[in-house]
Design an enzyme around this catalytic site. Structure first.
Site, PDB file in Angstrom:
ATOM      1  N   ARG A  16       0.786  -1.223   0.000  1.00  0.00           N
ATOM      2  CA  ARG A  16       0.000   0.000   0.000  1.00  0.00           C
ATOM      3  C   ARG A  16       0.825   1.284   0.000  1.00  0.00           C
ATOM      4  O   ARG A  16       0.576   2.195  -0.796  1.00  0.00           O
ATOM      5  CB  ARG A  16      -0.916   0.067   1.242  1.00  0.00           C
ATOM      6  CG  ARG A  16      -2.223  -0.652   1.109  1.00  0.00           C
ATOM      7  CD  ARG A  16      -2.601  -1.235   2.450  1.00  0.00           C
ATOM      8  NE  ARG A  16      -1.626  -2.246   2.765  1.00  0.00           N
ATOM      9  CZ  ARG A  16      -1.745  -3.516   2.360  1.00  0.00           C
ATOM     10  NH1 ARG A  16      -2.806  -3.891   1.730  1.00  0.00           N
ATOM     11  NH2 ARG A  16      -0.809  -4.412   2.617  1.00  0.00           N
ATOM     12  N   THR A  17       1.775   1.379   0.909  1.00  0.00           N
ATOM     13  CA  THR A  17       2.441   2.669   1.096  1.00  0.00           C
ATOM     14  C   THR A  17       3.240   3.042  -0.149  1.00  0.00           C
ATOM     15  O   THR A  17       3.111   4.152  -0.679  1.00  0.00           O
ATOM     16  CB  THR A  17       3.340   2.632   2.352  1.00  0.00           C
ATOM     17  OG1 THR A  17       2.568   2.107   3.426  1.00  0.00           O
ATOM     18  CG2 THR A  17       3.843   4.011   2.706  1.00  0.00           C
ATOM     19  N   LYS A  65      25.860  -3.020  -0.336  1.00  0.00           N
ATOM     20  CA  LYS A  65      27.337  -2.960  -0.298  1.00  0.00           C
ATOM     21  C   LYS A  65      27.815  -2.198   0.928  1.00  0.00           C
ATOM     22  O   LYS A  65      28.999  -1.928   1.077  1.00  0.00           O
ATOM     23  CB  LYS A  65      27.853  -2.260  -1.554  1.00  0.00           C
ATOM     24  CG  LYS A  65      27.477  -2.929  -2.856  1.00  0.00           C
ATOM     25  CD  LYS A  65      28.032  -2.113  -4.017  1.00  0.00           C
ATOM     26  CE  LYS A  65      27.106  -2.127  -5.199  1.00  0.00           C
ATOM     27  NZ  LYS A  65      27.415  -1.053  -6.145  1.00  0.00           N
ATOM     28  N   ARG A 101      11.007   4.018   3.612  1.00  0.00           N
ATOM     29  CA  ARG A 101      10.663   3.034   4.660  1.00  0.00           C
ATOM     30  C   ARG A 101      11.935   2.275   5.006  1.00  0.00           C
ATOM     31  O   ARG A 101      12.713   1.914   4.117  1.00  0.00           O
ATOM     32  CB  ARG A 101       9.600   2.060   4.168  1.00  0.00           C
ATOM     33  CG  ARG A 101       9.402   0.889   5.131  1.00  0.00           C
ATOM     34  CD  ARG A 101       8.208   0.046   4.776  1.00  0.00           C
ATOM     35  NE  ARG A 101       6.969   0.762   5.037  1.00  0.00           N
ATOM     36  CZ  ARG A 101       5.764   0.207   4.936  1.00  0.00           C
ATOM     37  NH1 ARG A 101       5.646  -1.063   4.590  1.00  0.00           N
ATOM     38  NH2 ARG A 101       4.679   0.903   5.183  1.00  0.00           N
ATOM     39  N   HIS A 147       4.589   5.753  11.652  1.00  0.00           N
ATOM     40  CA  HIS A 147       4.145   5.612  10.258  1.00  0.00           C
ATOM     41  C   HIS A 147       3.186   6.776   9.984  1.00  0.00           C
ATOM     42  O   HIS A 147       1.981   6.595   9.867  1.00  0.00           O
ATOM     43  CB  HIS A 147       3.453   4.253  10.085  1.00  0.00           C
ATOM     44  CG  HIS A 147       3.229   3.834   8.665  1.00  0.00           C
ATOM     45  ND1 HIS A 147       3.346   4.687   7.582  1.00  0.00           N
ATOM     46  CD2 HIS A 147       2.871   2.628   8.143  1.00  0.00           C
ATOM     47  CE1 HIS A 147       3.067   4.030   6.474  1.00  0.00           C
ATOM     48  NE2 HIS A 147       2.781   2.774   6.786  1.00  0.00           N
TER      49      HIS A 147
HETATM   50  N1   CP Z   1      -0.380  -0.021   5.858  1.00  0.00           N
HETATM   51  C1   CP Z   1       0.820  -0.278   5.302  1.00  0.00           C
HETATM   52  O1   CP Z   1       1.848   0.334   5.637  1.00  0.00           O
HETATM   53  O2   CP Z   1       0.811  -1.241   4.322  1.00  0.00           O
HETATM   54  P1   CP Z   1       2.079  -1.711   3.510  1.00  0.00           P
HETATM   55  O3   CP Z   1       3.032  -2.359   4.480  1.00  0.00           O
HETATM   56  O4   CP Z   1       1.554  -2.667   2.470  1.00  0.00           O
HETATM   57  O5   CP Z   1       2.713  -0.497   2.897  1.00  0.00           O
END
Ligand code: CP
Length: 304
Positions: free
Chosen positions: A51-52, A80, A101, A129
């Site tokens: 999703r993100t 590396k 991320r 998040h």
């Molecule tokens: N909600 C969320 O962060 O989903 P993903 O891990 O699929 O990005």
């Protein structure tokens, strides 16, 4: 130049602006179709995501911009031994904005201190998040019409669930918000979140292991996955993973206008049979995430 690493990097007024902008994008998508023409977003994902990452990329495309995508840490020079700081300096040469991320808490913060373009935290370890929280806030706004005067139940892995920590931070700034924290003993909310956010803001909260006993009082039920990737041993994960499974039967005592949320992915914690219940809002959350990420990209790139 601004980055967003923690949801508290955005004021309440700015959250309201982002919600208003996202609602305008939903109503008038054509107005926004070329707003980011000539701009590039880099998505640097050192952890899996559906999703993100894809909603950030869809957001940039729908704004008329372009995307540079790194979805597999093993295929980047991080494999590396390149540092997060050097990676951020490098990507700043190619992109106008970065969404990152990383499994290590604080990595996006380090990136933001070294990048010369805005950095958005797309999830750092078990910490925060913030853009999931933006998706959650738009969902709450559209479903409940308010952020004040709500009782929110968080259920499942409150220890490692970074979306829970960020949403509690965001909601702590509104009035008469009560938190019901439902988890096994081992997966209770970290004490730093409880002390620094809930208790510091004098917010009402209760902790329980029993979902059914609190169900009738909830306005929002925020289910979460037990975060297998953050456990030190598989045995503990297997013992705890099915602590809570939401079923249509368990929803019988819930309010008729309950909003059931989940950041997804789900594993087993919401039965598929719940998806047909009008109170299930988790796929709306997915779509709302794209609109809020569009609004955030516009804000950080200072596009009028
Ligand atoms: N909600 C969320 O962060 O989903 P993903 O891990 O699929 O990005």
């Amino acid at each position: 130049m601004r980055s967003v690493i923690d949801i508290l990097d955005l004021s309440v007024e700015e959250l309201d602006e982002l919600v208003a902008c996202a609602n305008d994008i939903i109503a008038n998508p054509e107005k926004y179709a070329h707003k980011c023409a000539g701009k590039k977003l880099a998505t640097l994902f050192f952890e899996p995501s559906t999703r993100t990452r894809l909603s950030f990329e869809a957001a940039m495309y729908e704004l008329g911009g372009n995307v540079l995508s790194m979805s597999d840490a093993k295929s980047s020079s991080a494999a590396k031994g390149e540092s997060v700081a050097d990676t951020a300096k490098t990507i700043s040469c190619y992109a106008d904005i970065i969404a990152m991320r990383h499994p290590k808490e604080g990595a996006p913060l380090v990136a933001s201190m070294n990048a010369t373009v805005p950095v958005i935290n797309a999830g750092d370890g078990g910490h925060n998040h913030p853009t999931q929280t933006l998706a959650d806030l738009l969902t709450i706004s559209r479903e409940k019409g308010r952020f004040n005067d709500i009782t929110v139940g968080f259920c499942g892995d409150l220890k490692f669930g970074r979306t829970v920590h960020s949403l509690i931070s965001a909601l702590s700034r509104y009035k008469n918000v009560k938190f019901v924290l439902i988890s096994p003993e081992e997966l209770k909310l970290p004490s730093y979140v409880k002390k620094d956010i809930i208790q510091k803001n004098n917010l009402e909260y209760v902790q329980t292991t029993d979902l059914e006993s609190v169900m009738p009082e909830l306005d929002i039920l925020y289910m979460t996955r037990v975060q297998r990737e953050r456990f030190f041993n598989e045995e503990d994960y297997l013992r705890l993973k099915d602590s809570y499974i939401l079923t249509p039967e368990k929803l019988e005592t819930a309010k008729k206008d309950l909003c059931v949320m989940h950041p997804l992915p789900r594993v087993n914690e919401i039965s598929v049979a719940v998806d047909d219940d009008p109170r299930a809002c988790y796929f709306k959350q997915v779509l709302n995430g794209k609109f809020m990420r569009m609004a955030l990209i516009l804000k950080l790139l200072e596009v009028k």
